[in-house]
Motif scaffolding. Structure first.
Motif, short mmCIF file in Angstrom:
data_model
loop_
_atom_site.label_atom_id
_atom_site.label_comp_id
_atom_site.label_asym_id
_atom_site.label_seq_id
_atom_site.Cartn_x
_atom_site.Cartn_y
_atom_site.Cartn_z
N TYR A 157 11.12 -4.59 -6.36
CA TYR A 157 10.21 -3.49 -6.68
C TYR A 157 10.17 -3.30 -8.19
CZ TYR A 157 10.32 -1.70 -1.81
OH TYR A 157 10.20 -1.54 -0.45
N TRP A 158 8.98 -3.04 -8.71
CA TRP A 158 8.82 -2.60 -10.09
C TRP A 158 8.23 -1.20 -10.09
CZ3 TRP A 158 5.84 -7.66 -11.60
CH2 TRP A 158 6.78 -8.69 -11.81
N PHE A 159 8.48 -0.46 -11.17
CA PHE A 159 7.84 0.84 -11.34
C PHE A 159 6.43 0.60 -11.89
CE2 PHE A 159 12.38 2.19 -12.34
CZ PHE A 159 12.66 2.46 -11.01
N ALA A 160 5.44 1.16 -11.21
CA ALA A 160 4.06 0.95 -11.66
C ALA A 160 3.85 1.46 -13.08
CB ALA A 160 3.09 1.65 -10.69
N GLU A 161 4.43 2.63 -13.37
CA GLU A 161 4.36 3.15 -14.72
C GLU A 161 5.26 2.33 -15.63
OE1 GLU A 161 4.97 7.35 -17.20
OE2 GLU A 161 5.39 7.25 -15.05
N GLU B 62 15.25 7.15 -2.17
CA GLU B 62 14.43 8.35 -2.26
C GLU B 62 13.02 8.04 -2.75
OE1 GLU B 62 17.77 11.84 -2.67
OE2 GLU B 62 16.78 11.17 -4.52
N MET B 63 12.89 7.08 -3.67
CA MET B 63 11.55 6.72 -4.14
C MET B 63 10.77 5.94 -3.09
SD MET B 63 11.60 5.82 -8.20
CE MET B 63 9.80 5.79 -8.18
N ILE B 64 11.44 5.01 -2.42
CA ILE B 64 10.74 4.17 -1.45
C ILE B 64 10.29 4.97 -0.23
CG2 ILE B 64 11.05 2.26 0.18
CD1 ILE B 64 12.95 1.00 -1.95
N THR B 65 11.16 5.86 0.25
CA THR B 65 10.87 6.58 1.49
C THR B 65 10.29 7.97 1.27
OG1 THR B 65 13.06 7.63 1.65
CG2 THR B 65 12.83 5.39 2.54
N ALA B 66 10.37 8.50 0.05
CA ALA B 66 9.95 9.87 -0.24
C ALA B 66 10.76 10.87 0.58
CB ALA B 66 8.46 10.06 -0.02
N LYS B 67 12.01 10.52 0.88
CA LYS B 67 12.91 11.41 1.60
C LYS B 67 14.15 11.67 0.76
CE LYS B 67 11.62 9.60 6.17
NZ LYS B 67 12.13 8.98 7.43
N ALA B 68 14.77 12.82 0.97
CA ALA B 68 16.02 13.14 0.28
C ALA B 68 17.17 12.41 0.97
CB ALA B 68 16.27 14.65 0.28
N PHE B 69 18.05 11.83 0.19
CA PHE B 69 19.21 11.14 0.75
C PHE B 69 20.22 12.17 1.25
CE2 PHE B 69 23.46 9.22 0.33
CZ PHE B 69 23.29 8.11 1.12
N GLU B 70 20.73 11.95 2.45
CA GLU B 70 21.72 12.84 3.03
C GLU B 70 23.08 12.15 3.01
OE1 GLU B 70 20.58 14.22 6.86
OE2 GLU B 70 18.57 14.85 6.22
N ALA C 134 0.83 -1.21 0.00
CA ALA C 134 0.00 0.00 0.00
C ALA C 134 0.86 1.26 0.00
CB ALA C 134 -0.93 -0.01 1.21
N MET C 135 1.91 1.27 0.81
CA MET C 135 2.77 2.45 0.88
C MET C 135 3.61 2.59 -0.38
SD MET C 135 3.88 2.38 4.91
CE MET C 135 4.93 3.83 4.73
N ALA C 136 4.06 1.46 -0.95
CA ALA C 136 4.82 1.52 -2.19
C ALA C 136 3.97 2.06 -3.33
CB ALA C 136 5.36 0.13 -2.54
N ALA C 137 2.70 1.66 -3.37
CA ALA C 137 1.80 2.13 -4.43
C ALA C 137 1.64 3.64 -4.40
CB ALA C 137 0.44 1.45 -4.30
N GLU C 138 1.67 4.23 -3.21
CA GLU C 138 1.57 5.68 -3.09
C GLU C 138 2.78 6.38 -3.71
OE1 GLU C 138 1.24 6.37 1.06
OE2 GLU C 138 -0.82 5.60 1.22
#
Length: 319
Positions: free
Chosen positions: A232-236, A291-299, A194-198
């Motif tokens: 993981y696959w890209f939905a698009e 960055e895609m999985i967590t929606a956070k910027a890598f530091e 569910a979270m990955a789909a978002e």
């Protein structure tokens, strides 16, 4: 950013001041007398039963991705995490790892000998205690998610497929333990999907490792939903690739593995020097995955301090 930090890799995390050292292929571990375990994720990349290279940021990406998921699923089941003293380090409870590895799958995919796609192509329809229908195509979604358990090979051997009946008959788990593992695994996977789909991703399959704490509770260990433990696959692009019979677009981290396999017998020959550009390409994939999985910027790490020096500083309280 990648080029500026290309020199910052953690090949080895040996810290003589820490007790109970155990060095795995990717992680260096230390067991403290009080039952805690320090797990340091290095940047080593392993394939063909040997270390091929070190990928900048890989250890940090895996640790921080797992942290994201451990925190996002803490309401589903207990996990081993106690503290994160460093971006590459997790301190957890030491567990007695259960002898069954749990893999949850929602698509007919995979390349290993124990994957359901490999078995399906040989004509098998009954596997892991489930029956798959005829007529499925590679990378097609299954009627419902399934668990494909395997033996946990502690001695370097190969994992072997199991059915729930075999797990109980062999005494690997009790009926109550199997019911709990199954319930946890399906719930974790549903939350992950569910979270990955978002985020425009499909969580295709993943592995979980569980252990028992001193009180006998089943606890989630190791890592969760990282790009190394999950597909993981890209939905698009998935539908177009599936209709064309091709491989769905994904985080392709196998640049190094494929490059080596094309140039030698990696099980017997010396490993040729791997080009720096290939190393950087792989590092870029790991950063993008985080960055895609967590929606956070890598530091990235501070450029003026070696990673092991930073880890030693952050773990000084444990010496």
């Amino acid at each position: 950013m990648l080029r500026a930090h290309a020199h910052q890799v953690l090949n080895d995390a040996t810290i003589p001041e820490l007790p109970g050292a155990y060095h795995g292929k990717v992680r260096d571990n230390y067991d403290l007398p009080d039952g805690r375990r320090i797990i340091i994720a290095t940047d080593r990349i392993s394939a063909f039963d040997r270390i091929l290279a070190a990928i900048p940021f890989k250890g940090q990406v895996l640790t921080q991705t797992a942290r994201f998921w451990f925190e996002a699923t803490a309401d589903i089941c207990p996990n081993h995490v106690l503290d994160y003293p460093d971006p590459n380090v997790v301190v957890g409870r030491r567990l007695d790892i259960l002898p069954v590895e749990i893999v949850v799958r929602d698509y007919l995919a995979g390349t290993t000998g124990t994957s359901i796609l490999t078995l399906y192509k040989t004509g098998a329809r009954q596997m892991y205690g489930v029956t798959l229908p005829d007529g499925l195509k590679p990378n097609q979604r299954l009627p419902e998610p399934i668990i494909t358990p395997t033996t946990k090979a502690f001695d370097g051997g190969h994992d072997e497929p199991l059915s729930p009946e075999e797990i109980l008959d062999k005494g690997l788990l009790t009926a109550e333990q199997w019911e709990t593992l199954s319930r946890y695994a399906f719930a974790l996977f549903a939350r992950g999907q569910a979270m990955a789909a978002e985020r425009g991703l499909i969580l295709v399959d993943t592995k979980y490792e569980f252990g028992l704490d001193p009180e006998g509770r089943i606890v989630l260990a190791d890592e969760i939903h990282t790009p190394d433990s999950s597909r993981y696959w890209f939905a698009e692009g998935y539908e177009a690739a599936f209709e064309a019979g091709g491989r769905p677009p994904s985080f392709d981290k196998d640049f190094v593995r494929s490059w080596v396999a094309d140039r030698c017998d990696p099980y017997k020959d010396p490993i040729p020097e791997i080009p720096a550009e290939l190393i950087l390409e792989t590092a870029a994939v790991y950063v993008r995955a985080f960055e895609m999985i967590t929606a956070k910027a890598f530091e990235p790490p501070a450029p003026d301090e070696p990673i092991l020096q930073r880890i030693r500083r952050n773990l000084a309280a444990y010496f």
